[in-house]
Design a protein around this motif. Structure first.
Motif, mmCIF file in Angstrom:
data_model
loop_
_atom_site.group_PDB
_atom_site.id
_atom_site.type_symbol
_atom_site.label_atom_id
_atom_site.label_comp_id
_atom_site.label_asym_id
_atom_site.label_seq_id
_atom_site.Cartn_x
_atom_site.Cartn_y
_atom_site.Cartn_z
ATOM 1 N N MET A 1 -2.639 11.885 -11.282
ATOM 2 C CA MET A 1 -3.089 10.605 -10.706
ATOM 3 C C MET A 1 -2.346 9.451 -11.358
ATOM 4 S SD MET A 1 -6.905 9.063 -10.414
ATOM 5 C CE MET A 1 -6.394 7.420 -10.948
ATOM 6 N N ALA A 2 -1.760 8.587 -10.547
ATOM 7 C CA ALA A 2 -0.957 7.477 -11.075
ATOM 8 C C ALA A 2 -1.429 6.159 -10.463
ATOM 9 C CB ALA A 2 0.514 7.702 -10.754
ATOM 10 N N GLU A 3 -1.103 5.072 -11.154
ATOM 11 C CA GLU A 3 -1.391 3.746 -10.600
ATOM 12 C C GLU A 3 -0.083 2.997 -10.395
ATOM 13 O OE1 GLU A 3 -4.486 1.216 -12.046
ATOM 14 O OE2 GLU A 3 -5.523 2.895 -13.012
ATOM 15 N N TYR A 4 -0.011 2.288 -9.305
ATOM 16 C CA TYR A 4 1.186 1.519 -8.980
ATOM 17 C C TYR A 4 0.798 0.090 -8.636
ATOM 18 C CZ TYR A 4 3.078 6.205 -8.281
ATOM 19 O OH TYR A 4 3.452 7.511 -8.450
ATOM 20 N N ARG A 5 1.710 -0.822 -8.939
ATOM 21 C CA ARG A 5 1.526 -2.201 -8.482
ATOM 22 C C ARG A 5 2.651 -2.501 -7.509
ATOM 23 N NH1 ARG A 5 -1.852 -5.898 -10.034
ATOM 24 N NH2 ARG A 5 -2.455 -4.569 -11.776
ATOM 25 N N LEU A 6 2.276 -2.775 -6.274
ATOM 26 C CA LEU A 6 3.288 -3.028 -5.242
ATOM 27 C C LEU A 6 3.870 -4.430 -5.459
ATOM 28 C CD1 LEU A 6 4.200 -1.201 -2.865
ATOM 29 C CD2 LEU A 6 2.733 -2.595 -1.405
ATOM 30 N N ASP A 7 5.174 -4.547 -5.433
ATOM 31 C CA ASP A 7 5.847 -5.847 -5.553
ATOM 32 C C ASP A 7 5.356 -6.762 -4.420
ATOM 33 O OD1 ASP A 7 7.566 -8.007 -5.437
ATOM 34 O OD2 ASP A 7 9.386 -6.802 -5.737
ATOM 35 N N PRO A 8 4.809 -7.932 -4.742
ATOM 36 C CA PRO A 8 4.278 -8.828 -3.701
ATOM 37 C C PRO A 8 5.356 -9.272 -2.706
ATOM 38 C CG PRO A 8 3.652 -9.620 -5.887
ATOM 39 C CD PRO A 8 4.624 -8.499 -6.099
ATOM 40 N N ASN A 9 6.611 -9.116 -3.082
ATOM 41 C CA ASN A 9 7.685 -9.467 -2.143
ATOM 42 C C ASN A 9 8.030 -8.317 -1.199
ATOM 43 O OD1 ASN A 9 8.163 -12.145 -3.025
ATOM 44 N ND2 ASN A 9 9.045 -11.251 -4.896
ATOM 45 N N GLN A 10 7.359 -7.210 -1.384
ATOM 46 C CA GLN A 10 7.605 -6.041 -0.555
ATOM 47 C C GLN A 10 6.584 -6.037 0.588
ATOM 48 O OE1 GLN A 10 9.918 -3.592 -2.154
ATOM 49 N NE2 GLN A 10 10.147 -2.991 0.002
ATOM 50 N N TYR A 11 6.939 -6.697 1.654
ATOM 51 C CA TYR A 11 6.020 -6.717 2.801
ATOM 52 C C TYR A 11 6.807 -6.670 4.095
ATOM 53 C CZ TYR A 11 7.070 -11.753 2.605
ATOM 54 O OH TYR A 11 7.712 -12.958 2.574
#
Lengths: 310, 310
Positions: A1-11
């Motif tokens: 199980m991993a946690e990721y933070r999506l780049d806010p510029n990635q949309y």
């Protein structure tokens, strides 16, 4: 199980099953996201009503993603657990001419800004205080059909569902359409009633965290979900509800008339102008189908929580 | 302020503004009533499914009344406060061929009897226990239009509204159509979901008490009401809800599909046959319009409370 933070510029702005994944996750993984409000910053705390007529529709619905879920195949259900939802400190709703349930009645743009800075409530007026109940208006998987698809209409793949009970603790099931699912989300609302009658909830930038799992071969025909919060609506207090009804053979006409009657009541009882009453209806009023069998007349009711009138 | 007990033999089957009043009351007066279930005793605890095909429709909807409210004039709203609702110890629901939201799917009669003797809950199966939330399915004033009118379709005068939140503590407002209002009520349900999808709630004989008042010149266009109980639904517990959705341009089709998907889920997850699942949906499932603005696709959701699965 991993946690990721999506780049806010990635949309991205459109559904498209050929988009490159922004991230690849496995079962049980958690993704933290943040998205702008539905216009991607075209509406700001300084925006005036007229600005709503200038919106570039190609810049609507900035969605975080797509998230590729390893192992997901058509026929599976993607399970999306809503872990947290935190609105930024400002939101807006308003009237966009040509859109909304009462587009025929309201032809002029209107905007209402909402102060969300206390994190729990927002005010229409000093004596009208609305508890918040945030959710992502849009959560979906990439549709099977190739090409670019506007986000406004939802589909069996989910998308712009505006289901107000997909709050913290809820679990959404989406029918996977393409390998990897390609999940995206955004269009966050600090609060909204069932129906989203003026076409905007309280639209706001929001941080949210989701956990992904798969139900292999579940073969669900359309989105399904499980809610957990109690009461189902934060507005369901001992103060009760005032409800209007409309009786007749057409559910759409009934829905319009029930909302029109609530707008009239909000004017008479609480001195609200029609535009602000309509926006309030969209933010907290619930459309219910009271009966759909007493032929030939069905009843749609529109419920306004009384706890908001302090 | 006076209290009256309406003779249980004083009932009528049709709306008709020429009926002689059973009782005349003044503002603030209370009336205690008891009515048979919707078939006026044609269905009994011994009835079999086939018996539902033999029902005499001219004996449906035995309504207590009419109650003449002194001073009531067209243009006034009659205020009906629901003081108490006590089901007898038995109820039924079922499938009446040709009626119901899924009449095309269910062509055979079906009956389910419900034991209401504990006054608080009833069981579909040992492990499916439903808390009761009683109300009068029908409350209305005599329509302005002369003649006899079948009670099945509701109207702006109220009538067979099947609004499940008209529980103890609720206040109903009805637009008075003729002098004296000529209020009647009956068709009681021990519990029912929003929509009443199979065309029957849990139909039962019931004792109920109502208080009458007038809002002179209120000029409401259709019934309105105020609820007081919290939570709004007795099924709204920390157990949450499972919900199906249907996405598309027609609210009626969406409603049908959302219920069909719930019936399928009840079969898979809880081993219910389609007929008993459909009856359970009618007894406790809620139809909600999640969004009605994301053109051209609206979403109807159908919510099943999870507290009933013990």
């Amino acid at each position: 199980m991993a946690e990721y933070r999506l780049d806010p510029n990635q949309y991205h702005f459109k559904w498209n099953n050929k988009l490159e994944p922004a991230l690849t996750v496995g079962e049980g993984d958690v993704v933290h996201c943040w998205t702008r409000e539905v216009t991607n910053g075209q509406v700001t705390p300084d925006s005036k009503a007229e600005d709503l007529t200038q919106i570039d529709f190609d810049q609507l619905y900035p969605l975080a993603g797509p998230v590729y879920v390893a192992g997901a195949e058509p026929g599976d259900a993607l399970e999306v657990e809503v872990l947290s939802l935190k609105p930024d400190d400002w939101g807006w709703n308003g009237i966009l001419p040509g859109l909304g349930l009462l587009a025929d009645d309201f032809s002029e743009p209107y905007i209402k800004h909402w102060d969300l800075s206390d994190g729990k409530t927002t005010r229409l007026r000093d004596d009208i205080v609305i508890p918040l109940q945030p959710f992502c208006g849009t959560m979906g998987v990439a549709p099977a059909e190739d090409g670019e698809h506007f986000v406004l209409p939802p589909g069996d793949f989910g998308g712009n569902m505006d289901i107000r009970h997909l709050n913290e603790g809820a679990t959404l099931l989406l029918p996977v359409q393409v390998k990897g699912a390609l999940f995206s989300a955004g269009d966050c609302h600090a609060v909204q009633g069932d129906g989203e009658v003026c076409v905007t909830g309280v639209e706001c930038p929001m941080s949210f965290s989701l956990r992904f799992n798969l139900r292999k071969g579940a073969n669900i025909p359309a989105p399904q979900f499980i809610t957990k919060r109690s009461p189902l609506s934060v507005h369901d207090t001992g103060d009760g509800y005032f409800a209007t009804t409309a009786v007749g053979p057409d559910l759409m006409e009934n829905s319009k008339n029930a909302v029109r009657r609530m707008i009239e009541w909000l004017g008479k009882e609480h001195g609200l102008q029609p535009e602000e009453a309509y926006c309030l209806c969209s933010a907290v009023g619930d459309l219910k189908i009271s009966e759909i069998v007493d032929q030939p007349n069905w009843i749609v009711s529109f419920y306004m929580p009384l706890c908001i009138f302090t």
